[in-house]
Design a protein around this motif. Structure first.
Motif, PDB file in Angstrom:
ATOM      1  N   ARG A 110      62.977   5.543 -24.285  1.00 38.40           N
ATOM      2  CA  ARG A 110      63.092   5.217 -22.868  1.00 38.40           C
ATOM      3  C   ARG A 110      62.775   6.448 -22.020  1.00 38.40           C
ATOM      4  NH1 ARG A 110      62.818   0.264 -24.102  1.00 38.40           N
ATOM      5  NH2 ARG A 110      64.678  -1.027 -24.274  1.00 38.40           N
ATOM      6  N   ILE A 111      61.508   6.673 -21.725  1.00 40.55           N
ATOM      7  CA  ILE A 111      61.078   7.777 -20.884  1.00 40.55           C
ATOM      8  C   ILE A 111      59.602   7.569 -20.556  1.00 40.55           C
ATOM      9  CG2 ILE A 111      60.291   9.363 -22.693  1.00 40.55           C
ATOM     10  CD1 ILE A 111      61.916  11.577 -21.086  1.00 40.55           C
ATOM     11  N   VAL A 112      59.122   8.182 -19.487  1.00 44.81           N
ATOM     12  CA  VAL A 112      57.715   8.041 -19.110  1.00 44.81           C
ATOM     13  C   VAL A 112      56.828   8.511 -20.265  1.00 44.81           C
ATOM     14  CG1 VAL A 112      55.901   8.892 -17.589  1.00 44.81           C
ATOM     15  CG2 VAL A 112      58.110   8.231 -16.628  1.00 44.81           C
ATOM     16  N   GLY A 113      55.884   7.669 -20.652  1.00 50.32           N
ATOM     17  CA  GLY A 113      55.028   7.961 -21.799  1.00 50.32           C
ATOM     18  C   GLY A 113      55.511   7.310 -23.072  1.00 50.32           C
ATOM     19  N   GLY A 114      56.781   6.891 -23.097  1.00 53.86           N
ATOM     20  CA  GLY A 114      57.320   6.179 -24.251  1.00 53.86           C
ATOM     21  C   GLY A 114      57.108   6.898 -25.568  1.00 53.86           C
ATOM     22  N   ARG A 115      56.730   6.144 -26.577  1.00 54.53           N
ATOM     23  CA  ARG A 115      56.618   6.693 -27.925  1.00 54.53           C
ATOM     24  C   ARG A 115      55.376   7.563 -28.111  1.00 54.53           C
ATOM     25  NH1 ARG A 115      58.407   1.265 -31.218  1.00 54.53           N
ATOM     26  NH2 ARG A 115      56.218   0.783 -30.832  1.00 54.53           N
ATOM     27  N   THR A 116      54.468   7.595 -27.116  1.00 56.59           N
ATOM     28  CA  THR A 116      53.316   8.496 -27.250  1.00 56.59           C
ATOM     29  C   THR A 116      53.739   9.958 -27.158  1.00 56.59           C
ATOM     30  OG1 THR A 116      52.735   8.564 -24.883  1.00 56.59           O
ATOM     31  CG2 THR A 116      51.746   6.807 -26.226  1.00 56.59           C
ATOM     32  N   ASN A 117      54.942  10.226 -26.663  1.00 56.15           N
ATOM     33  CA  ASN A 117      55.404  11.607 -26.572  1.00 56.15           C
ATOM     34  C   ASN A 117      55.670  12.223 -27.941  1.00 56.15           C
ATOM     35  OD1 ASN A 117      55.661  12.052 -23.606  1.00 56.15           O
ATOM     36  ND2 ASN A 117      57.039  10.312 -23.766  1.00 56.15           N
ATOM     37  N   HIS A 118      55.918  11.385 -28.936  1.00 59.39           N
ATOM     38  CA  HIS A 118      56.270  11.944 -30.248  1.00 59.39           C
ATOM     39  C   HIS A 118      55.634  11.205 -31.423  1.00 59.39           C
ATOM     40  CE1 HIS A 118      59.041   8.554 -30.326  1.00 59.39           C
ATOM     41  NE2 HIS A 118      59.581   8.987 -29.217  1.00 59.39           N
ATOM     42  N   TRP A 119      54.613  10.400 -31.162  1.00 56.07           N
ATOM     43  CA  TRP A 119      53.943   9.724 -32.289  1.00 56.07           C
ATOM     44  C   TRP A 119      53.181  10.743 -33.136  1.00 56.07           C
ATOM     45  CZ3 TRP A 119      48.423   7.988 -32.423  1.00 56.07           C
ATOM     46  CH2 TRP A 119      47.643   8.555 -31.415  1.00 56.07           C
ATOM     47  N   GLY A 120      52.816  10.345 -34.342  1.00 57.63           N
ATOM     48  CA  GLY A 120      52.143  11.268 -35.255  1.00 57.63           C
ATOM     49  C   GLY A 120      50.731  11.628 -34.845  1.00 57.63           C
ATOM     50  N   ARG A 121      50.159  10.911 -33.884  1.00 52.49           N
ATOM     51  CA  ARG A 121      48.832  11.171 -33.330  1.00 52.49           C
ATOM     52  C   ARG A 121      47.701  10.959 -34.329  1.00 52.49           C
ATOM     53  NH1 ARG A 121      52.643  14.229 -30.834  1.00 52.49           N
ATOM     54  NH2 ARG A 121      52.757  13.822 -28.608  1.00 52.49           N
ATOM     55  N   ILE A 122      47.976  10.179 -35.368  1.00 51.86           N
ATOM     56  CA  ILE A 122      46.920   9.770 -36.283  1.00 51.86           C
ATOM     57  C   ILE A 122      46.078   8.722 -35.559  1.00 51.86           C
ATOM     58  CG2 ILE A 122      46.404   8.682 -38.490  1.00 51.86           C
ATOM     59  CD1 ILE A 122      49.105   9.768 -39.490  1.00 51.86           C
ATOM     60  N   ALA A 123      44.789   9.017 -35.384  1.00 49.46           N
ATOM     61  CA  ALA A 123      43.926   8.197 -34.532  1.00 49.46           C
ATOM     62  C   ALA A 123      42.776   7.631 -35.366  1.00 49.46           C
ATOM     63  CB  ALA A 123      43.401   9.027 -33.362  1.00 49.46           C
ATOM     64  N   LEU A 124      42.968   6.437 -35.918  1.00 49.54           N
ATOM     65  CA  LEU A 124      42.007   5.810 -36.817  1.00 49.54           C
ATOM     66  C   LEU A 124      41.445   4.538 -36.204  1.00 49.54           C
ATOM     67  CD1 LEU A 124      44.095   6.131 -40.110  1.00 49.54           C
ATOM     68  CD2 LEU A 124      42.351   7.705 -39.261  1.00 49.54           C
ATOM     69  N   ARG A 125      40.137   4.410 -36.231  1.00 48.28           N
ATOM     70  CA  ARG A 125      39.503   3.161 -35.798  1.00 48.28           C
ATOM     71  C   ARG A 125      39.719   2.071 -36.839  1.00 48.28           C
ATOM     72  NH1 ARG A 125      33.689   3.928 -32.827  1.00 48.28           N
ATOM     73  NH2 ARG A 125      34.193   5.734 -31.513  1.00 48.28           N
ATOM     74  N   PHE A 126      39.904   0.834 -36.368  1.00 48.17           N
ATOM     75  CA  PHE A 126      39.827  -0.297 -37.274  1.00 48.17           C
ATOM     76  C   PHE A 126      38.368  -0.430 -37.720  1.00 48.17           C
ATOM     77  CE2 PHE A 126      43.630  -2.988 -35.556  1.00 48.17           C
ATOM     78  CZ  PHE A 126      44.462  -1.906 -35.713  1.00 48.17           C
ATOM     79  N   ALA A 127      38.165  -0.933 -38.929  1.00 50.79           N
ATOM     80  CA  ALA A 127      36.824  -1.120 -39.474  1.00 50.79           C
ATOM     81  C   ALA A 127      36.283  -2.507 -39.101  1.00 50.79           C
ATOM     82  CB  ALA A 127      36.846  -0.957 -40.988  1.00 50.79           C
ATOM     83  N   PRO A 128      34.969  -2.700 -39.147  1.00 49.79           N
ATOM     84  CA  PRO A 128      34.412  -4.024 -38.843  1.00 49.79           C
ATOM     85  C   PRO A 128      35.064  -5.142 -39.642  1.00 49.79           C
ATOM     86  CG  PRO A 128      32.644  -2.420 -38.918  1.00 49.79           C
ATOM     87  CD  PRO A 128      33.902  -1.688 -39.340  1.00 49.79           C
ATOM     88  N   VAL A 129      35.319  -4.904 -40.926  1.00 47.93           N
ATOM     89  CA  VAL A 129      35.912  -5.949 -41.764  1.00 47.93           C
ATOM     90  C   VAL A 129      37.329  -6.280 -41.329  1.00 47.93           C
ATOM     91  CG1 VAL A 129      36.839  -4.387 -43.523  1.00 47.93           C
ATOM     92  CG2 VAL A 129      36.209  -6.719 -44.154  1.00 47.93           C
ATOM     93  N   ASP A 130      38.021  -5.338 -40.687  1.00 47.47           N
ATOM     94  CA  ASP A 130      39.401  -5.576 -40.277  1.00 47.47           C
ATOM     95  C   ASP A 130      39.502  -6.669 -39.223  1.00 47.47           C
ATOM     96  OD1 ASP A 130      40.320  -3.553 -41.970  1.00 47.47           O
ATOM     97  OD2 ASP A 130      40.062  -2.001 -40.448  1.00 47.47           O
ATOM     98  N   PHE A 131      38.444  -6.872 -38.457  1.00 51.58           N
ATOM     99  CA  PHE A 131      38.451  -7.923 -37.440  1.00 51.58           C
ATOM    100  C   PHE A 131      38.048  -9.280 -38.019  1.00 51.58           C
ATOM    101  CE2 PHE A 131      37.872  -3.927 -35.220  1.00 51.58           C
ATOM    102  CZ  PHE A 131      38.687  -4.052 -34.109  1.00 51.58           C
ATOM    103  N   ARG A 132      37.565  -9.269 -39.261  1.00 50.59           N
ATOM    104  CA  ARG A 132      37.114 -10.501 -39.912  1.00 50.59           C
ATOM    105  C   ARG A 132      37.698 -10.610 -41.322  1.00 50.59           C
ATOM    106  NH1 ARG A 132      36.335 -11.599 -35.604  1.00 50.59           N
ATOM    107  NH2 ARG A 132      34.476 -12.265 -34.491  1.00 50.59           N
TER     108      ARG A 132
END
Length: 571
Positions: A110-132
């Motif tokens: 409960r604070i401005v920015g929420g859980r983005t203030n302490h998330w692990g910051r792993i930034a992975l794109r979903f793959a084309p197959v993940d949408f199908r």
């Protein structure tokens, strides 16, 4: 709460939540010329006061053990004084429950920015197959959008926030727009060496931490304290990267301590604003807007929809399909590790780098038949990072002694235990969902959530495979695998309880059919055309990728669509 305070102003958009989805939307909508009011349940954030980036344990009242020692409890390490700012599995006055036979844990910040203030910051794109994925294996459902629809928005997000990585041309892990990655640490070099021998992919990780100056933010200075917050804003958080530019436009009104309770509906069948509790005055207030966007997190947004009942929507707002709260999933998680004798020979050294892994294992068995559907990635940890509370508790459990002898043993073991965390895809099942608890309200009088959760054989077999992989890497290095898991019980093969990985998604999913989905491909409610839900509630599935990057890409795309519709007068 007899008297309700109504704001006389009508904003273009009301956003509930200031995290990954809400912050992204605020930036796009205000820069596009719309007036936005944002409701945040917590207080404002001051990095100089709230972040504990370079604080020593002895400077804190509980030395990092958490108030009342909560951080020492199993699976409760996130409730320590260092996490920036501290979130919690339980918040006084804001309960939730698990149905009999279920266990689900819900982490909130409960604070401005929420859980983005302490998330692990792993930034992975979903793959084309993940949408199908259903097209491929017949399980779950396909998304109403494709990778090609979202790819331009992945580009926009990565270019703006900064993500490091390397181009690898791996089908399960699409490449992005990357900054240079930091060099691997010695423990990661060691793990990669034995992954290579076993034919397991091990590549530089992809993290939302800038290694070069970007958009007025300075590069990471490698203090390794990302989970404590970053006063230089070198790692990503909505509070420091998305909200400020929105405020700079002069078109964002940020209302803190505002606990949303209900989306208000007009006689014309459109949303007209949000009712909230001012937590400081304990009074009900209302803001009015031409469009409403929920971005409070998958479960909180579902709660808000389910509590917004009317004669038109007796089962909850935008819930003519009956699927709000359904299709809830979390990532499959199982951890393990062991002793690497080679690490004893490494001389003491600074564990320089980001506050997280420099290398990771993407899903590498995508080209073969496995015992379970979909896949998982592996996160690496261990090495000579700053000691903290509980760091040596396992050694102390097995080694007798005290004083100098015990200290010498701890120094000998320091940095020799390396570990692995598997994160994989859960297939939605009919036994896993959230609903309004008929017998519970929070301190503001708002009905709370009750969770139902169950792992299927798919996920249990995946956790088994994770444990076997971890052991194979440790033993290939000549080490000793020390993790012990049971094959049955509530957590077979070390599978984490639902919610523990904090990747909950899917409670108001997208789809082409209004009878089986809540939103269209632009996160717009089928039932209410000026209502949008842009957090992970709209996800149809969550593959083996951490969802935050995709939340931002989806929210950016939905916000541009909303902006266009607003300018056309279609809302």
């Amino acid at each position: 709460m007899a008297q309700v305070s109504r704001s006389p102003k009508v904003y273009d958009v009301c956003i509930v939540g200031s995290g990954a989805a809400g912050g992204t939307a605020a930036k796009i909508l205000t820069e596009g010329g719309l007036s936005v009011v944002m409701l945040e349940a917590g207080p404002a954030l001051d990095p100089s006061e709230d972040f504990k980036e370079h604080v020593w344990p002895y400077e804190l009242p509980h030395r990092g053990a958490g108030v009342g020692g909560h951080a020492l409890e199993p699976e409760n390490s996130l409730e320590n004084e260092f996490i920036a700012p501290t979130g919690a599995w339980s918040i006084e006055g804001e309960p939730y429950s698990s149905a009999p036979g279920s266990t689900f844990r819900w982490y909130r910040s409960r604070i401005v920015g929420g859980r983005t203030n302490h998330w692990g910051r792993i930034a992975l794109r979903f793959a084309p197959v993940d949408f199908r994925a259903k097209t491929r294996d017949g399980l779950g459902d396909d998304w109403p959008i494709t990778y090609d629809d979202l790819a331009p928005y992945y580009d926009k997000v990565e270019s703006y926030i900064g993500v490091f990585g390397t181009k690898e041309n791996i089908s399960s892990a699409p490449d992005g727009i990357f900054l240079p990655p930091p060099k691997p640490r010695c423990n990661e070099v060691l793990v990669k060496r034995y992954c290579d021998k076993l034919g397991i992919l091990c590549i530089p990780s992809r993290m939302a931490i800038i290694t070069r100056a970007l958009n007025g933010r300075v590069a990471c200075h490698y203090c390794g304290q990302c989970d404590r917050g970053c006063k230089t804003a070198s790692n990503f958080s909505s509070s420091q990267v998305m909200i400020p530019p929105a405020q700079d436009t002069g078109r964002l009104t940020l209302i803190t301590h505002a606990m949303a309770r209900e989306v208000l509906m007009g006689k014309d069948g459109k949303a007209e604003g949000v009712s909230y509790i001012d937590k400081k005055s304990r009074t009900e207030k209302r803001v009015h807007a031409k469009a409403v966007m929920l971005a409070a997190s998958a479960c909180e947004s579902a709660r808000l929809l389910l509590n917004s009942k009317s004669s038109q929507f007796p089962d909850g707002l935008a819930n003519s399909s009956g699927v709000v709260g359904r299709y809830l999933t979390d990532s499959v998680g199982s951890d393990g590790g062991g002793y690497f004798p080679q690490m004893e020979k490494v001389p003491p050294h600074n564990h320089d780098g980001i506050g997280g892994m420099h290398m990771y294992v993407p899903w590498w068995k995508f080209d073969r038949q496995n015992d379970f559907p979909r896949g998982y990635h592996i996160e690496l940890w261990g090495g000579r990072h700053m000691p903290g509370v509980r760091m040596f508790h396992e050694t102390c459990d097995v080694v007798e002694g005290y004083g100098v002898g015990l200290k010498q043993r701890l120094r000998k073991d320091y940095g020799t235990y390396l570990g692995f965390s598997g994160r994989g895809e859960m297939i939605p099942n009919s036994d896993t969902y959230c609903e309004i608890d008929p017998d519970s309200v929070d301190q503001w009088g708002i009905p709370t959530l009750r969770f139902h959760f169950k792992w299927s054989d798919h996920e249990i077999k995946m956790a088994k495979d994770m444990q076997e992989t971890f052991r194979s890497i440790v033993e290939a290095a000549g080490g000793t695998y020390t993790t012990k898991t049971l094959t049955d019980g509530p957590n077979p093969y070390g599978i984490a309880d639902g919610g523990v990985i904090i990747h909950e998604i899917g409670t108001a999913r997208m789809g082409g059919d209004p009878k089986t989905s809540v939103l269209n491909g632009y996160c717009q409610a089928h039932d209410v055309k000026n209502l949008f839900v842009t957090d992970a509630a709209g996800f149809v599935s969550n593959p083996d990728k951490n969802p935050t990057l995709t939340i931002m890409a989806v929210s950016w795309r939905a916000s541009e669509y909303l902006l266009g519709e607003a300018k056309k007068g279609n809302l």
